[in-house]
Each structure stands twice: as structure tokens, then as C-alpha cells.
Design a protein around this motif. Structure first.
Motif, PDB file in Angstrom:
ATOM      1  N   TYR A 155       8.393  12.956  27.077  1.00 43.58           N
ATOM      2  CA  TYR A 155       7.308  13.927  26.886  1.00 43.58           C
ATOM      3  C   TYR A 155       5.984  13.348  27.352  1.00 43.58           C
ATOM      4  CZ  TYR A 155      11.154  15.241  23.906  1.00 43.58           C
ATOM      5  OH  TYR A 155      12.417  15.526  23.458  1.00 43.58           O
ATOM      6  N   LYS A 156       4.988  14.201  27.427  1.00 41.72           N
ATOM      7  CA  LYS A 156       3.650  13.724  27.766  1.00 41.72           C
ATOM      8  C   LYS A 156       3.063  13.061  26.510  1.00 41.72           C
ATOM      9  CE  LYS A 156      -0.946  15.380  28.989  1.00 41.72           C
ATOM     10  NZ  LYS A 156      -1.778  16.582  29.162  1.00 41.72           N
ATOM     11  N   ILE A 157       2.731  11.795  26.605  1.00 37.64           N
ATOM     12  CA  ILE A 157       2.167  11.084  25.459  1.00 37.64           C
ATOM     13  C   ILE A 157       0.645  11.212  25.492  1.00 37.64           C
ATOM     14  CG2 ILE A 157       1.947   8.864  24.269  1.00 37.64           C
ATOM     15  CD1 ILE A 157       4.698   8.101  25.495  1.00 37.64           C
ATOM     16  N   ILE A 158       0.107  11.913  24.512  1.00 33.21           N
ATOM     17  CA  ILE A 158      -1.338  12.125  24.423  1.00 33.21           C
ATOM     18  C   ILE A 158      -1.968  10.979  23.636  1.00 33.21           C
ATOM     19  CG2 ILE A 158      -3.127  13.641  23.434  1.00 33.21           C
ATOM     20  CD1 ILE A 158      -1.139  15.975  23.935  1.00 33.21           C
ATOM     21  N   HIS A 159      -1.259  10.536  22.612  1.00 29.36           N
ATOM     22  CA  HIS A 159      -1.787   9.486  21.729  1.00 29.36           C
ATOM     23  C   HIS A 159      -0.600   8.707  21.185  1.00 29.36           C
ATOM     24  CE1 HIS A 159      -4.289   7.840  18.355  1.00 29.36           C
ATOM     25  NE2 HIS A 159      -3.189   8.005  17.651  1.00 29.36           N
ATOM     26  N   PHE A 160      -0.668   7.391  21.277  1.00 28.68           N
ATOM     27  CA  PHE A 160       0.360   6.545  20.649  1.00 28.68           C
ATOM     28  C   PHE A 160      -0.330   5.287  20.171  1.00 28.68           C
ATOM     29  CE2 PHE A 160       3.702   3.563  19.996  1.00 28.68           C
ATOM     30  CZ  PHE A 160       4.789   4.320  19.576  1.00 28.68           C
ATOM     31  N   LEU A 161      -0.209   5.010  18.892  1.00 30.21           N
ATOM     32  CA  LEU A 161      -0.891   3.846  18.322  1.00 30.21           C
ATOM     33  C   LEU A 161      -0.028   3.240  17.232  1.00 30.21           C
ATOM     34  CD1 LEU A 161      -3.795   2.360  18.075  1.00 30.21           C
ATOM     35  CD2 LEU A 161      -4.051   3.793  16.058  1.00 30.21           C
ATOM     36  N   THR A 162       0.070   1.922  17.244  1.00 35.28           N
ATOM     37  CA  THR A 162       0.690   1.273  16.093  1.00 35.28           C
ATOM     38  C   THR A 162      -0.209   0.116  15.677  1.00 35.28           C
ATOM     39  OG1 THR A 162       2.693   0.259  15.194  1.00 35.28           O
ATOM     40  CG2 THR A 162       2.220  -0.185  17.529  1.00 35.28           C
ATOM     41  N   GLY A 163      -0.367  -0.031  14.382  1.00 30.36           N
ATOM     42  CA  GLY A 163      -1.243  -1.088  13.878  1.00 30.36           C
ATOM     43  C   GLY A 163      -1.724  -0.782  12.478  1.00 30.36           C
ATOM     44  N   GLU A 164      -2.724  -1.526  12.046  1.00 29.21           N
ATOM     45  CA  GLU A 164      -3.221  -1.388  10.681  1.00 29.21           C
ATOM     46  C   GLU A 164      -4.134  -0.177  10.517  1.00 29.21           C
ATOM     47  OE1 GLU A 164      -3.046  -5.905   8.921  1.00 29.21           O
ATOM     48  OE2 GLU A 164      -4.997  -5.144   9.579  1.00 29.21           O
ATOM     49  N   GLN A 165      -3.922   0.532   9.435  1.00 32.54           N
ATOM     50  CA  GLN A 165      -4.743   1.690   9.067  1.00 32.54           C
ATOM     51  C   GLN A 165      -5.001   1.607   7.565  1.00 32.54           C
ATOM     52  OE1 GLN A 165      -5.703   4.124  11.269  1.00 32.54           O
ATOM     53  NE2 GLN A 165      -4.602   3.092  12.909  1.00 32.54           N
ATOM     54  N   VAL A 166      -6.154   2.070   7.129  1.00 31.66           N
ATOM     55  CA  VAL A 166      -6.380   2.187   5.685  1.00 31.66           C
ATOM     56  C   VAL A 166      -5.965   3.590   5.268  1.00 31.66           C
ATOM     57  CG1 VAL A 166      -8.101   2.199   3.831  1.00 31.66           C
ATOM     58  CG2 VAL A 166      -8.232   0.489   5.648  1.00 31.66           C
ATOM     59  N   HIS A 208      -0.216   5.908  -2.081  1.00 31.66           N
ATOM     60  CA  HIS A 208      -0.567   5.295  -0.791  1.00 31.66           C
ATOM     61  C   HIS A 208      -1.994   4.781  -0.906  1.00 31.66           C
ATOM     62  CE1 HIS A 208       2.367   7.995   1.749  1.00 31.66           C
ATOM     63  NE2 HIS A 208       2.986   7.074   1.048  1.00 31.66           N
ATOM     64  N   ASN A 209      -2.141   3.484  -1.055  1.00 33.91           N
ATOM     65  CA  ASN A 209      -3.489   2.958  -1.222  1.00 33.91           C
ATOM     66  C   ASN A 209      -3.681   1.624  -0.539  1.00 33.91           C
ATOM     67  OD1 ASN A 209      -5.579   4.419  -2.749  1.00 33.91           O
ATOM     68  ND2 ASN A 209      -3.840   4.755  -4.135  1.00 33.91           N
ATOM     69  N   GLY A 210      -4.676   1.581   0.351  1.00 35.41           N
ATOM     70  CA  GLY A 210      -5.042   0.312   0.967  1.00 35.41           C
ATOM     71  C   GLY A 210      -4.592   0.189   2.408  1.00 35.41           C
ATOM     72  N   LEU A 211      -4.580  -1.042   2.873  1.00 37.87           N
ATOM     73  CA  LEU A 211      -4.245  -1.335   4.261  1.00 37.87           C
ATOM     74  C   LEU A 211      -2.746  -1.160   4.484  1.00 37.87           C
ATOM     75  CD1 LEU A 211      -5.811  -2.330   6.763  1.00 37.87           C
ATOM     76  CD2 LEU A 211      -5.096  -4.658   6.165  1.00 37.87           C
ATOM     77  N   ALA A 212      -2.402  -0.437   5.546  1.00 44.12           N
ATOM     78  CA  ALA A 212      -0.996  -0.151   5.846  1.00 44.12           C
ATOM     79  C   ALA A 212      -0.736  -0.390   7.325  1.00 44.12           C
ATOM     80  CB  ALA A 212      -0.686   1.297   5.481  1.00 44.12           C
ATOM     81  N   HIS A 213       0.531  -0.482   7.702  1.00 46.17           N
ATOM     82  CA  HIS A 213       0.896  -0.641   9.111  1.00 46.17           C
ATOM     83  C   HIS A 213       1.671   0.603   9.532  1.00 46.17           C
ATOM     84  CE1 HIS A 213       2.079  -2.391  12.914  1.00 46.17           C
ATOM     85  NE2 HIS A 213       1.307  -3.427  12.644  1.00 46.17           N
ATOM     86  N   THR A 214       1.066   1.417  10.396  1.00 44.48           N
ATOM     87  CA  THR A 214       1.680   2.698  10.729  1.00 44.48           C
ATOM     88  C   THR A 214       1.881   2.876  12.239  1.00 44.48           C
ATOM     89  OG1 THR A 214      -0.319   4.062  11.012  1.00 44.48           O
ATOM     90  CG2 THR A 214       0.403   3.670   8.743  1.00 44.48           C
ATOM     91  N   ILE A 215       2.584   3.945  12.560  1.00 41.68           N
ATOM     92  CA  ILE A 215       2.768   4.382  13.949  1.00 41.68           C
ATOM     93  C   ILE A 215       2.263   5.816  14.008  1.00 41.68           C
ATOM     94  CG2 ILE A 215       4.451   4.840  15.789  1.00 41.68           C
ATOM     95  CD1 ILE A 215       6.436   3.059  14.044  1.00 41.68           C
ATOM     96  N   GLN A 216       1.425   6.112  14.996  1.00 45.23           N
ATOM     97  CA  GLN A 216       0.923   7.482  15.177  1.00 45.23           C
ATOM     98  C   GLN A 216       1.338   7.973  16.560  1.00 45.23           C
ATOM     99  OE1 GLN A 216      -3.300   7.063  15.077  1.00 45.23           O
ATOM    100  NE2 GLN A 216      -3.375   6.629  12.881  1.00 45.23           N
ATOM    101  N   LEU A 217       1.650   9.249  16.647  1.00 49.61           N
ATOM    102  CA  LEU A 217       1.938   9.791  17.967  1.00 49.61           C
ATOM    103  C   LEU A 217       1.514  11.255  18.062  1.00 49.61           C
ATOM    104  CD1 LEU A 217       4.764  11.822  18.054  1.00 49.61           C
ATOM    105  CD2 LEU A 217       5.700   9.674  17.233  1.00 49.61           C
ATOM    106  N   SER A 230       0.807  -1.231   0.000  1.00 47.99           N
ATOM    107  CA  SER A 230       0.000   0.000   0.000  1.00 47.99           C
ATOM    108  C   SER A 230       0.834   1.272   0.000  1.00 47.99           C
ATOM    109  CB  SER A 230      -0.928  -0.016   1.220  1.00 47.99           C
ATOM    110  OG  SER A 230      -0.170  -0.275   2.401  1.00 47.99           O
ATOM    111  N   GLY A 231       2.133   1.148  -0.227  1.00 45.46           N
ATOM    112  CA  GLY A 231       2.982   2.337  -0.265  1.00 45.46           C
ATOM    113  C   GLY A 231       4.097   2.290   0.760  1.00 45.46           C
TER     114      GLY A 231
END
Length: 198
Positions: free
Chosen positions: A166-177, A184-193, A144-145
Motif C-alpha cells: 500500500y501507499k505508506i503515508i506515515h510509519f513510525l516506531t519508537g518511544e511515545q508518551v 496506559h501511563n507513561g513512556l511506551a514503545h509503539t508502532i504507528q501507521l 506503561s501498559g
């Protein structure tokens, strides 16, 4: 001319004109943070989106063609985005200048990723917020890119470690479309913070 400069030399926006879904979904976390830096901003889709929300935005990228497309997209939407031709690995970045910073899919070699992360955090004032989304090392088998080299992907455990001071407000890792332009198209595996500097 670098590879990114070449990639963006098209009339079409290769990553689309819409903002990254993570930035769009979580932009309310930047509500009281007027002055935002957008790093490795490519063709400007996130910077223009933030400007449309009323932010003062500076887009940093090292592809001249990407910054030109950022200007075009901003004009199309009747907003202003400041652009700065910047190599995040080589050039000096501002220090404690911005209220917030974002970076979406900034591709850097593994041994330089933490340094880039640190410099971006340093560019934000105390109390400021940083939002990022990366492709994780688990992205490799997905079609997917993102980079096709493991060395340009991010290890979620390393990224979590960089966020610890730092203060962690949001932390996520896993599949995202992700449906972003032709690349960039389709199901991907990302990290968000989303972190807040103390």
C-alpha cells in the motif's frame, strides 16, 4: 464472558474518555473519508472522537460491556456511534464497505496479527485509508501498559512488511508518551501507521 468484557465492567473508563494521541494528532488524514470503522475499539473513546469530527463511525469490539460504554460516551457527547459485537479472529468482517478504518492497541497472538490486519484493510474501499497504533515488541521492559506477553506485541519489521503493498503515508516506531486512563501511563514503545489502499 471474556477477559475484556470483565475489564470494561467498571463505571470508570479504564483507558480514559479522551482519544488516543496518535488518532487525535493525525485525524486530519481522514478529513475526506466520511465513513470510518473503529476496530477493537474497547470503550469507544476514539469512535466518539471521530463522530465529533463529523464522521459516520462503526465501532467493533468483542466486549459487550465496552460497546455499552461506547453508547454511553456517545450519548454524553450527543453523537451517534454504531456498535457491532464482533470477534475479529472469528467473525466475518464487511468487505470494501468503509472509507477508512482505525485500530488502536488491538491485542492478538502473533500468528494471527497479519490476518486481522489484512481483514481490516479488506473492509476498506479502494482508495481508503487505514490508521493504526500498536505496542511494539520493545514495549516489554516499559511499565506503561500493554500486554505482558511478547506474543501479543508487534514486530515493527513485520508490520512494515504488511504495509508494503500500500501507499505508506506515515510509519513510525519508537518511544511515545501515552496517558490514557489508569492502564496506559507513561513512556511506551509503539508502532504507528497510516496507509492508503490503491
Amino acid at each position: 464472558m471474556n477477559a475484556w468484557d470483565q475489564r470494561f465492567k467498571t463505571a470508570e473508563y479504564v483507558y480514559g474518555e479522551q482519544p488516543n494521541a496518535f488518532i487525535e494528532d493525525y485525524v486530519h488524514y481522514l478529513k475526506d473519508y466520511p465513513n470510518v470503522a473503529a476496530y477493537a475499539e474497547g470503550e469507544g473513546r476514539n469512535a466518539v472522537f471521530l463522530a465529533l469530527q463529523g464522521h459516520t463511525v462503526t465501532a467493533f469490539d468483542y466486549a459487550e460491556s465496552g460497546l455499552e460504554k461506547t453508547d454511553q460516551l456517545a450519548k454524553k457527547h450527543n453523537v451517534t456511534v454504531n456498535t457491532k459485537l464482533t470477534d475479529l479472529l472469528q467473525d466475518e468482517l464487511p468487505v470494501e464497505m468503509f472509507d477508512a478504518a482505525i485500530m488502536v492497541f488491538g491485542h492478538f497472538p502473533a500468528e494471527q496479527q497479519q490476518e486481522v490486519f489484512k481483514r481490516i484493510v479488506d473492509s476498506v474501499k479502494s482508495g481508503g485509508r487505514i490508521m493504526m497504533e500498536f505496542y511494539s515488541i520493545y514495549q516489554l521492559p516499559y511499565d506503561s501498559g500493554g500486554p505482558k506477553q511478547l506474543d501479543f506485541l508487534y514486530d515493527p519489521l513485520n508490520v512494515l512488511k504488511w504495509c508494503q503493498p500500500y501507499k505508506i503515508i506515515h510509519f513510525l516506531t519508537g518511544e511515545q508518551v501515552r496517558n490514557e486512563g489508569i492502564l496506559h501511563n507513561g513512556l511506551a514503545h509503539t508502532i504507528q501507521l497510516i496507509i492508503e489502499k490503491s
